[in-house]
Design a protein around this motif. Sequence first.
Motif, PDB file in Angstrom:
ATOM      1  N   PHE A   1     -18.545 -69.963 140.788  1.00 42.11           N
ATOM      2  CA  PHE A   1     -18.022 -71.211 140.232  1.00 42.11           C
ATOM      3  C   PHE A   1     -16.927 -70.923 139.213  1.00 42.11           C
ATOM      4  O   PHE A   1     -16.983 -69.919 138.506  1.00 42.11           O
ATOM      5  CB  PHE A   1     -19.144 -71.980 139.513  1.00 42.11           C
ATOM      6  N   TYR A  18     -15.332 -73.061 135.950  1.00 42.00           N
ATOM      7  CA  TYR A  18     -15.351 -74.208 135.055  1.00 42.00           C
ATOM      8  C   TYR A  18     -14.273 -74.013 133.992  1.00 42.00           C
ATOM      9  O   TYR A  18     -13.880 -72.885 133.693  1.00 42.00           O
ATOM     10  CB  TYR A  18     -16.695 -74.317 134.326  1.00 42.00           C
ATOM     11  N   LEU A  69     -15.208 -82.439 125.973  1.00 40.94           N
ATOM     12  CA  LEU A  69     -15.337 -82.678 127.420  1.00 40.94           C
ATOM     13  C   LEU A  69     -16.369 -81.766 128.064  1.00 40.94           C
ATOM     14  O   LEU A  69     -16.729 -81.962 129.240  1.00 40.94           O
ATOM     15  CB  LEU A  69     -13.983 -82.495 128.115  1.00 40.94           C
ATOM     16  N   GLY A  70     -16.821 -80.777 127.354  1.00 38.14           N
ATOM     17  CA  GLY A  70     -17.830 -79.877 127.890  1.00 38.14           C
ATOM     18  C   GLY A  70     -17.286 -78.989 128.983  1.00 38.14           C
ATOM     19  O   GLY A  70     -16.113 -78.604 128.976  1.00 38.14           O
ATOM     20  N   TYR A  78     -27.254 -70.558 136.515  1.00 37.32           N
ATOM     21  CA  TYR A  78     -26.079 -69.700 136.585  1.00 37.32           C
ATOM     22  C   TYR A  78     -26.177 -68.512 135.637  1.00 37.32           C
ATOM     23  O   TYR A  78     -26.845 -68.578 134.606  1.00 37.32           O
ATOM     24  CB  TYR A  78     -24.832 -70.453 136.102  1.00 37.32           C
ATOM     25  N   GLN A 132     -18.690 -89.597 133.043  1.00 37.54           N
ATOM     26  CA  GLN A 132     -19.619 -88.501 132.805  1.00 37.54           C
ATOM     27  C   GLN A 132     -21.019 -88.895 133.227  1.00 37.54           C
ATOM     28  O   GLN A 132     -21.561 -89.912 132.765  1.00 37.54           O
ATOM     29  CB  GLN A 132     -19.619 -88.129 131.319  1.00 37.54           C
ATOM     30  N   TYR A 189     -33.391 -81.610 138.491  1.00 37.84           N
ATOM     31  CA  TYR A 189     -33.613 -80.344 137.785  1.00 37.84           C
ATOM     32  C   TYR A 189     -32.636 -80.300 136.636  1.00 37.84           C
ATOM     33  O   TYR A 189     -31.448 -80.615 136.801  1.00 37.84           O
ATOM     34  CB  TYR A 189     -33.380 -79.173 138.743  1.00 37.84           C
ATOM     35  N   LEU A 212     -31.345 -78.240 132.896  1.00 35.67           N
ATOM     36  CA  LEU A 212     -31.303 -76.957 132.224  1.00 35.67           C
ATOM     37  C   LEU A 212     -30.604 -77.114 130.886  1.00 35.67           C
ATOM     38  O   LEU A 212     -29.772 -78.004 130.692  1.00 35.67           O
ATOM     39  CB  LEU A 212     -30.515 -75.927 133.057  1.00 35.67           C
ATOM     40  N   TYR A 263     -28.351 -74.671 128.190  1.00 30.17           N
ATOM     41  CA  TYR A 263     -27.643 -73.429 127.970  1.00 30.17           C
ATOM     42  C   TYR A 263     -27.200 -73.382 126.518  1.00 30.17           C
ATOM     43  O   TYR A 263     -26.884 -74.421 125.915  1.00 30.17           O
ATOM     44  CB  TYR A 263     -26.410 -73.317 128.870  1.00 30.17           C
ATOM     45  N   PHE A 297     -25.532 -76.840 125.652  1.00 33.57           N
ATOM     46  CA  PHE A 297     -25.119 -77.683 126.768  1.00 33.57           C
ATOM     47  C   PHE A 297     -26.345 -78.064 127.586  1.00 33.57           C
ATOM     48  O   PHE A 297     -27.160 -77.213 127.945  1.00 33.57           O
ATOM     49  CB  PHE A 297     -24.138 -76.956 127.682  1.00 33.57           C
ATOM     50  N   LYS A 351     -28.937 -80.927 137.967  1.00 39.90           N
ATOM     51  CA  LYS A 351     -28.673 -80.555 139.358  1.00 39.90           C
ATOM     52  C   LYS A 351     -29.273 -81.595 140.298  1.00 39.90           C
ATOM     53  O   LYS A 351     -30.341 -82.153 140.031  1.00 39.90           O
ATOM     54  CB  LYS A 351     -29.262 -79.186 139.656  1.00 39.90           C
ATOM     55  N   SER A 410     -30.522 -80.118 146.587  1.00 46.64           N
ATOM     56  CA  SER A 410     -30.171 -78.784 147.054  1.00 46.64           C
ATOM     57  C   SER A 410     -28.724 -78.409 146.732  1.00 46.64           C
ATOM     58  O   SER A 410     -28.227 -77.408 147.228  1.00 46.64           O
ATOM     59  CB  SER A 410     -30.397 -78.686 148.566  1.00 46.64           C
ATOM     60  N   ALA A 411     -28.067 -79.229 145.912  1.00 48.84           N
ATOM     61  CA  ALA A 411     -26.683 -78.915 145.535  1.00 48.84           C
ATOM     62  C   ALA A 411     -26.611 -77.575 144.824  1.00 48.84           C
ATOM     63  O   ALA A 411     -27.542 -77.187 144.117  1.00 48.84           O
ATOM     64  CB  ALA A 411     -26.128 -80.014 144.624  1.00 48.84           C
ATOM     65  N   ARG A 412     -25.518 -76.891 144.993  1.00 48.74           N
ATOM     66  CA  ARG A 412     -25.351 -75.588 144.354  1.00 48.74           C
ATOM     67  C   ARG A 412     -24.834 -75.720 142.930  1.00 48.74           C
ATOM     68  O   ARG A 412     -25.073 -74.852 142.105  1.00 48.74           O
ATOM     69  CB  ARG A 412     -24.382 -74.737 145.173  1.00 48.74           C
ATOM     70  N   GLN A 413     -24.079 -76.808 142.656  1.00 47.63           N
ATOM     71  CA  GLN A 413     -23.403 -76.890 141.376  1.00 47.63           C
ATOM     72  C   GLN A 413     -24.212 -77.665 140.350  1.00 47.63           C
ATOM     73  O   GLN A 413     -25.043 -78.505 140.676  1.00 47.63           O
ATOM     74  CB  GLN A 413     -22.016 -77.534 141.555  1.00 47.63           C
ATOM     75  N   LEU A 414     -23.922 -77.335 139.088  1.00 44.88           N
ATOM     76  CA  LEU A 414     -24.510 -78.032 137.956  1.00 44.88           C
ATOM     77  C   LEU A 414     -23.472 -78.969 137.349  1.00 44.88           C
ATOM     78  O   LEU A 414     -22.283 -78.664 137.343  1.00 44.88           O
ATOM     79  CB  LEU A 414     -24.959 -77.033 136.885  1.00 44.88           C
ATOM     80  N   THR A 415     -23.972 -80.082 136.818  1.00 47.12           N
ATOM     81  CA  THR A 415     -23.129 -81.006 136.054  1.00 47.12           C
ATOM     82  C   THR A 415     -23.518 -80.881 134.599  1.00 47.12           C
ATOM     83  O   THR A 415     -24.697 -81.027 134.256  1.00 47.12           O
ATOM     84  CB  THR A 415     -23.332 -82.450 136.541  1.00 47.12           C
ATOM     85  N   PHE A 416     -22.532 -80.593 133.758  1.00 49.53           N
ATOM     86  CA  PHE A 416     -22.794 -80.312 132.350  1.00 49.53           C
ATOM     87  C   PHE A 416     -22.420 -81.491 131.456  1.00 49.53           C
ATOM     88  O   PHE A 416     -21.521 -82.271 131.768  1.00 49.53           O
ATOM     89  CB  PHE A 416     -21.990 -79.090 131.886  1.00 49.53           C
ATOM     90  N   GLY A 417     -23.104 -81.554 130.319  1.00 48.13           N
ATOM     91  CA  GLY A 417     -22.711 -82.469 129.262  1.00 48.13           C
ATOM     92  C   GLY A 417     -21.609 -81.852 128.407  1.00 48.13           C
ATOM     93  O   GLY A 417     -21.147 -80.738 128.663  1.00 48.13           O
ATOM     94  N   SER A 418     -21.221 -82.582 127.376  1.00 42.08           N
ATOM     95  CA  SER A 418     -20.093 -82.152 126.547  1.00 42.08           C
ATOM     96  C   SER A 418     -20.487 -81.183 125.442  1.00 42.08           C
ATOM     97  O   SER A 418     -19.628 -80.631 124.769  1.00 42.08           O
ATOM     98  CB  SER A 418     -19.401 -83.375 125.937  1.00 42.08           C
TER      99      SER A 418
END
Lengths: 112, 112
Positions: free
Chosen positions: A33, A35, A41-42, A101, B2, B32, B34, B36, B89, B93, B96-104
Amino acid sequence: DVKVTQSSRYLVKRTGEKVFLECVQDMDHENMFWYRQDPGLGLRLIYFSYDVKMKEKGDIPEGYSVSREKKERFSLILESASTNQTSMYLCASSFSSGDGYTFGSGTRLTVV
Amino acid sequence: DQQVKQNSPSLSVQEGRISILNCDYTNSMFDYFLWYKKYPAEGPTFLISISSIKDKNEDGRFTVFLNKSAKHLSLHIVPSQPGDSAVYFCAAKLGSARQLTFGSGTQLTVLP
């Protein structure tokens, strides 16, 4: 320990230059990935790849392209750098869709 | 728009007290979550996660709570230590998506 290595910690490039950001992982991860991190904006997903020569657009792919010729290496390309691409760029990898990740240390790119 | 929001850009807490970091999401299909942690000039590192089938997960000083009806999760750090000072952060998820969506992100400062 899984290691994700980004080739440069700091880069300064001129507007209009073609820029390559390189990322290498050493644990045979399927997914990689890119990013970018900007204040307020994170982390925003630019592109990701789930296999060699496969790529998927993320949320902000405009102005970027990627290349994954080998499983361990994922390159981010800025075809013609612009000042609004000044940012921290983070590469990450994961083994499967269920995993979190592992991130690289980031590349701080400044476009002048 | 967002899908994962951390509405507090910063939080200061006295050493030894509890730190509570909050995260809201809009997509009820996320299953799911997470957290970080990121120090300056380093990549984010995984801290703790929770599946949507649970409402709490604990790991040492760190506990994550999930309230699915409110689409809200929180990270509790007890007791807080100066070394916990970092940007946190929240990520989500989808299936079964591979990517994560993050906050700010939220900058936590623990004062000695």
